[in-house]
Design a protein around this motif. Structure first.
Motif, PDB file in Angstrom:
ATOM      1  N   ASP A   1       1.435 -63.008  56.961  1.00 23.50           N
ATOM      2  CA  ASP A   1       0.485 -61.943  57.282  1.00 23.50           C
ATOM      3  C   ASP A   1       0.482 -61.594  58.768  1.00 23.50           C
ATOM      4  O   ASP A   1       0.126 -60.471  59.140  1.00 23.50           O
ATOM      5  N   GLU A   2       0.849 -62.554  59.602  1.00 17.61           N
ATOM      6  CA  GLU A   2       0.937 -62.258  61.035  1.00 17.61           C
ATOM      7  C   GLU A   2       1.912 -61.109  61.284  1.00 17.61           C
ATOM      8  O   GLU A   2       1.738 -60.331  62.233  1.00 17.61           O
ATOM      9  N   ILE A   3       2.920 -60.997  60.437  1.00 17.64           N
ATOM     10  CA  ILE A   3       3.893 -59.911  60.542  1.00 17.64           C
ATOM     11  C   ILE A   3       3.457 -58.718  59.696  1.00 17.64           C
ATOM     12  O   ILE A   3       3.452 -57.575  60.163  1.00 17.64           O
ATOM     13  N   ARG A   4       3.070 -58.983  58.460  1.00 21.42           N
ATOM     14  CA  ARG A   4       2.756 -57.888  57.531  1.00 21.42           C
ATOM     15  C   ARG A   4       1.565 -57.052  57.965  1.00 21.42           C
ATOM     16  O   ARG A   4       1.514 -55.845  57.708  1.00 21.42           O
ATOM     17  N   GLU A   5       0.598 -57.695  58.625  1.00 22.81           N
ATOM     18  CA  GLU A   5      -0.628 -56.992  58.998  1.00 22.81           C
ATOM     19  C   GLU A   5      -0.621 -56.490  60.436  1.00 22.81           C
ATOM     20  O   GLU A   5      -1.611 -55.908  60.897  1.00 22.81           O
ATOM     21  N   ASP A   6       0.471 -56.701  61.129  1.00 21.73           N
ATOM     22  CA  ASP A   6       0.581 -56.176  62.492  1.00 21.73           C
ATOM     23  C   ASP A   6       0.749 -54.648  62.431  1.00 21.73           C
ATOM     24  O   ASP A   6       1.417 -54.128  61.533  1.00 21.73           O
ATOM     25  N   PRO A   7       0.159 -53.920  63.367  1.00 23.24           N
ATOM     26  CA  PRO A   7       0.276 -52.452  63.321  1.00 23.24           C
ATOM     27  C   PRO A   7       1.679 -51.917  63.595  1.00 23.24           C
ATOM     28  O   PRO A   7       1.985 -50.770  63.248  1.00 23.24           O
ATOM     29  N   LEU A   8       2.549 -52.738  64.195  1.00 27.54           N
ATOM     30  CA  LEU A   8       3.874 -52.259  64.578  1.00 27.54           C
ATOM     31  C   LEU A   8       5.008 -52.822  63.718  1.00 27.54           C
ATOM     32  O   LEU A   8       5.904 -52.073  63.292  1.00 27.54           O
TER      33      LEU A   8
ATOM     34  N   TYR B   1       9.279 -51.523  61.320  1.00 31.44           N
ATOM     35  CA  TYR B   1      10.645 -51.937  61.611  1.00 31.44           C
ATOM     36  C   TYR B   1      11.216 -52.799  60.474  1.00 31.44           C
ATOM     37  O   TYR B   1      12.328 -53.312  60.599  1.00 31.44           O
ATOM     38  N   GLY B   2      10.450 -52.949  59.422  1.00 30.46           N
ATOM     39  CA  GLY B   2      10.908 -53.745  58.284  1.00 30.46           C
ATOM     40  C   GLY B   2      10.981 -55.228  58.560  1.00 30.46           C
ATOM     41  O   GLY B   2      11.673 -55.970  57.844  1.00 30.46           O
ATOM     42  N   ILE B   3      10.272 -55.711  59.563  1.00 26.73           N
ATOM     43  CA  ILE B   3      10.353 -57.125  59.950  1.00 26.73           C
ATOM     44  C   ILE B   3       9.624 -57.988  58.922  1.00 26.73           C
ATOM     45  O   ILE B   3       8.531 -57.639  58.467  1.00 26.73           O
ATOM     46  N   GLU B   4      10.231 -59.090  58.562  1.00 22.77           N
ATOM     47  CA  GLU B   4       9.648 -60.049  57.615  1.00 22.77           C
ATOM     48  C   GLU B   4       9.753 -61.462  58.165  1.00 22.77           C
ATOM     49  O   GLU B   4      10.714 -61.798  58.861  1.00 22.77           O
TER      50      GLU B   4
END
Length: 301
Positions: free
Chosen positions: A105-112, A116-119
């Motif tokens: 969630d630290e990645i999924r819920e970030d606004p940016l 960029y499709g980051i997982e």
């Protein structure tokens, strides 16, 4: 088309890293078997055969003893489905398994980052038993993205033969598979040549979390990650050691590994939000995500 290389892989050992003990021990106790005696017999059998010129891989010889116990009737006939059910009684370290989706969630819920499709993906590579891990709470929904571990083959619904035997050195095949393909689906193709730009997870986007056990079983994986380089980049993968907070010996070994530069970071095996380990992993993963954003922005200019 070359992959975007926007996946961050957090790879874990299991025993001593995600769980306090060897995963087989709760099951052995349920059969009335003392785990210490089981491991002592495993060692004695292995050393006896070695004196006669026969070699058992230390990390997998317990599998042979399990099959011997089934044959002798010391434990009941087991199927892989049974092993999966016994995985349910394996206790994890504090904060697990909720830590896994929290970090995602630290990645999924970030606004940016999502644009960029980051997982962030979690993988386990273990000399333990795959079915037990799959049956454990570690494999709760939205937790793991892959497990590479040892397994048995069945005959008439009973484990009878050794299947894949993942030892300390072979664990690096799992790292290579994540690096090249982003999963374990092509584990038998890890020796194929793949250009850096065609690899799904660059080495510098990978973390390996192992334990400070006296058998030093995570050293090959830590070393493998430390020594990998990607052409044109000075970034590196991140080897991390965790220790059982109840063990002074484990703490001392972790500090020794750090002093000898086997690892980059040390933390207590507490995965709860607010813990030192959670804060460390969160910081590293977000830094990796920032680097991905910067690289993709440069690529798009």
């Amino acid at each position: 088309m070359a992959p975007l290389q926007n996946i961050i892989a957090i790879v874990y050992d299991c025993d001593g890293t995600l769980i306090p003990d060897n995963m087989q021990e709760p099951m052995l106790r349920s059969f009335g078997i003392n785990p210490s005696e089981f491991w002592a017999e495993t060692k004695a059998w292995r050393e006896g055969d070695l004196r006669e010129g026969r070699y058992h891989a230390p990390e997998n010889s317990y599998m042979n003893l399990m099959l011997k116990y089934v044959k002798q009737g010391k434990i009941p006939p087991l199927s892989n489905a049974d092993l999966k059910r016994y995985g349910e009684i394996i206790p994890p370290f504090s904060g697990l398994p909720s830590y896994f989706p929290f970090l995602k969630d630290e990645i999924r819920e970030d606004p940016l980052y999502p644009s960029y499709g980051i997982e962030a993906r979690h993988f386990i590579i273990s000399t333990g038993l795959k079915e037990m891990i799959l049956g454990s709470v570690l494999n709760s929904p939205d937790c793991l993205d892959g497990v590479y571990a040892s397994d048995f083959l069945e005959e008439d619904g009973v484990i009878t033969y050794l299947g894949d035997c993942v030892g300390h050195q072979k664990k690096t095949d799992g790292l290579n598979s994540i690096n090249r393909y982003g999963n374990f689906n092509r584990i038998n193709e890890v020796n194929n040549g793949v250009k850096d730009e065609d690899r799904v997870v660059p080495w510098y986007n990978m973390l390996y979390v192992g334990d400070s056990g006296a058998n030093r079983s995570d050293h090959p994986s830590w070393a493998h990650l430390r020594h990998q380089r990607v052409k044109g980049s000075n970034q590196k993968g991140v080897p991390i050691a965790v220790y059982d907070p109840s063990s002074e010996a484990a703490f001392n070994l972790a500090q020794e590994f750090y002093r000898h530069r086997k690892i980059m970071y040390v933390a207590s095996a507490d995965y709860s939000k607010g813990s030192e380990l959670y804060a460390l992993l969160r910081k590293i993963v977000r830094a990796k995500a920032d680097s991905i954003v910067a690289r993709l922005d440069r690529k798009g200019d």
